[in-house]
Design an enzyme around this catalytic site. Structure first.
Site, PDB file in Angstrom:
ATOM      1  N   THR A  53       0.839  -1.201   0.000  1.00  0.00           N
ATOM      2  CA  THR A  53       0.000   0.000   0.000  1.00  0.00           C
ATOM      3  C   THR A  53       0.872   1.248   0.000  1.00  0.00           C
ATOM      4  O   THR A  53       2.032   1.207   0.427  1.00  0.00           O
ATOM      5  CB  THR A  53      -0.940   0.023   1.224  1.00  0.00           C
ATOM      6  OG1 THR A  53      -1.862   1.115   1.090  1.00  0.00           O
ATOM      7  CG2 THR A  53      -0.167   0.197   2.527  1.00  0.00           C
ATOM      8  N   ARG A  54       0.296   2.340  -0.466  1.00  0.00           N
ATOM      9  CA  ARG A  54       0.912   3.661  -0.299  1.00  0.00           C
ATOM     10  C   ARG A  54       0.029   4.531   0.595  1.00  0.00           C
ATOM     11  O   ARG A  54       0.234   5.725   0.704  1.00  0.00           O
ATOM     12  CB  ARG A  54       1.117   4.334  -1.663  1.00  0.00           C
ATOM     13  CG  ARG A  54       2.243   3.725  -2.472  1.00  0.00           C
ATOM     14  CD  ARG A  54       2.577   4.541  -3.725  1.00  0.00           C
ATOM     15  NE  ARG A  54       3.794   4.044  -4.352  1.00  0.00           N
ATOM     16  CZ  ARG A  54       3.845   3.050  -5.224  1.00  0.00           C
ATOM     17  NH1 ARG A  54       2.721   2.428  -5.569  1.00  0.00           N
ATOM     18  NH2 ARG A  54       4.992   2.662  -5.753  1.00  0.00           N
ATOM     19  N   ASN A  55      -0.956   3.908   1.214  1.00  0.00           N
ATOM     20  CA  ASN A  55      -1.901   4.612   2.088  1.00  0.00           C
ATOM     21  C   ASN A  55      -1.270   4.751   3.472  1.00  0.00           C
ATOM     22  O   ASN A  55      -1.109   3.775   4.195  1.00  0.00           O
ATOM     23  CB  ASN A  55      -3.205   3.805   2.148  1.00  0.00           C
ATOM     24  CG  ASN A  55      -4.258   4.439   3.027  1.00  0.00           C
ATOM     25  OD1 ASN A  55      -3.958   4.988   4.081  1.00  0.00           O
ATOM     26  ND2 ASN A  55      -5.502   4.344   2.608  1.00  0.00           N
ATOM     27  N   SER A  56      -0.916   5.980   3.849  1.00  0.00           N
ATOM     28  CA  SER A  56      -0.181   6.192   5.105  1.00  0.00           C
ATOM     29  C   SER A  56      -1.011   5.811   6.324  1.00  0.00           C
ATOM     30  O   SER A  56      -0.473   5.323   7.324  1.00  0.00           O
ATOM     31  CB  SER A  56       0.280   7.652   5.216  1.00  0.00           C
ATOM     32  OG  SER A  56      -0.834   8.522   5.190  1.00  0.00           O
TER      33      SER A  56
ATOM     34  N   LYS B 292      -3.223   3.377   6.491  1.00  0.00           N
ATOM     35  CA  LYS B 292      -3.201   1.916   6.564  1.00  0.00           C
ATOM     36  C   LYS B 292      -1.847   1.429   7.096  1.00  0.00           C
ATOM     37  O   LYS B 292      -1.777   0.560   7.962  1.00  0.00           O
ATOM     38  CB  LYS B 292      -3.465   1.349   5.166  1.00  0.00           C
ATOM     39  CG  LYS B 292      -3.875  -0.098   5.137  1.00  0.00           C
ATOM     40  CD  LYS B 292      -4.175  -0.545   3.714  1.00  0.00           C
ATOM     41  CE  LYS B 292      -5.578  -0.239   3.281  1.00  0.00           C
ATOM     42  NZ  LYS B 292      -5.952  -0.934   2.028  1.00  0.00           N
TER      43      LYS B 292
ATOM     44  N   ASP C 152      -6.941  -5.850   1.131  1.00  0.00           N
ATOM     45  CA  ASP C 152      -8.032  -5.141   0.472  1.00  0.00           C
ATOM     46  C   ASP C 152      -9.169  -5.078   1.466  1.00  0.00           C
ATOM     47  O   ASP C 152      -9.591  -6.103   2.011  1.00  0.00           O
ATOM     48  CB  ASP C 152      -8.468  -5.799  -0.839  1.00  0.00           C
ATOM     49  CG  ASP C 152      -9.187  -4.794  -1.738  1.00  0.00           C
ATOM     50  OD1 ASP C 152      -8.740  -3.623  -1.792  1.00  0.00           O
ATOM     51  OD2 ASP C 152     -10.189  -5.139  -2.364  1.00  0.00           O
TER      52      ASP C 152
ATOM     53  N   HIS D 189     -11.833  -4.591  11.991  1.00  0.00           N
ATOM     54  CA  HIS D 189     -11.691  -5.646  10.994  1.00  0.00           C
ATOM     55  C   HIS D 189     -10.221  -5.944  10.717  1.00  0.00           C
ATOM     56  O   HIS D 189      -9.813  -7.096  10.638  1.00  0.00           O
ATOM     57  CB  HIS D 189     -12.413  -5.243   9.699  1.00  0.00           C
ATOM     58  CG  HIS D 189     -12.030  -3.889   9.174  1.00  0.00           C
ATOM     59  ND1 HIS D 189     -12.037  -2.756   9.961  1.00  0.00           N
ATOM     60  CD2 HIS D 189     -11.620  -3.474   7.944  1.00  0.00           C
ATOM     61  CE1 HIS D 189     -11.655  -1.716   9.242  1.00  0.00           C
ATOM     62  NE2 HIS D 189     -11.389  -2.118   8.024  1.00  0.00           N
TER      63      HIS D 189
END
Length: 201
Positions: free
Chosen positions: A9-12, A14, A71, A183
């Site tokens: 991921t590149r989602n900081s 996350k 995901d 989750h």
């Protein structure tokens, strides 16, 4: 034991959650921002598992490392499970967390006076991939309701409108509280229960 894991991921937001959750297990966490030469993996799957597999398995092949593909999405019952795998891109073409939330609240406006019709759950599928190895897959859900308006400053994504009890949204939980019940926290604990054996079988 291999102590470095790449999160696909590149989602900081996350990555921050993963680092916090993996800290107890002694793993160093890297993400795709540490590998700027890697091109974006297109999420062309039609399920959470397909997308998580795509990310994990392709990046594992390129890097030769153990990669965790995640995901996740918000599934709203009255919308037939939407936004689901499109959660991050719900307000395309230029999605942001704020625009995604605004679009979802607009879609749910007809249910404002019937809170029981605003039931939803967050879903996570995690896939651990390593070259030459069958991937490890775990899943988890977190049930809740969609709030009428955003509340709270913590978390990211849809957290400000995801009611976890009668009074609080996910964005009003502390990091520690959220990681115990979310989750992703649940899925990660399942993953960590199986990962050591999977790495060495």
């Amino acid at each position: 034991m291999e102590k470095t894991l790449i999160i696909a991921t590149r989602n900081s937001g996350k990555t921050k959650e993963f680092k916090k959750l993996f800290a107890d297990f002694g793993y160093e966490i890297k993400d795709l921002t540490d590998y700027p030469e890697l091109s974006e993996i297109e999420e062309t799957g039609t399920t959470f598992e397909e997308n998580a597999r795509l990310k994990a398995e392709q990046i594992a092949e390129i890097t030769g490392q153990v990669v965790i593909g995640d995901d996740s999405g918000l599934c709203v019952d009255v919308l037939g499970g939407l936004p689901g795998i499109w959660s991050h891109r719900f307000s395309a073409p230029d999605p942001t967390d704020e625009k995604n939330i605004a679009k979802l609240l607009h879609e749910l406006a007809p249910t404002a006076i019937t809170p029981e019709r605003r039931s939803a759950h967050f879903h996570t599928t995690l896939v651990a991939a390593k070259p030459g190895r069958e991937s490890l897959v775990v899943e988890a859900d977190w049930d809740g309701y969609i709030a009428l308006a955003p509340k709270g400053e913590n978390g990211f994504g849809y957290d400000p409108i995801f009611m976890v009890d009668a009074f609080r949204t996910a964005a009003e939980l502390s990091e520690k509280e959220k990681n115990q019940v979310s989750h992703r926290g649940q899925a990660l604990r399942k993953l960590m229960a199986e990962l050591p054996e999977w790495l060495y079988k």
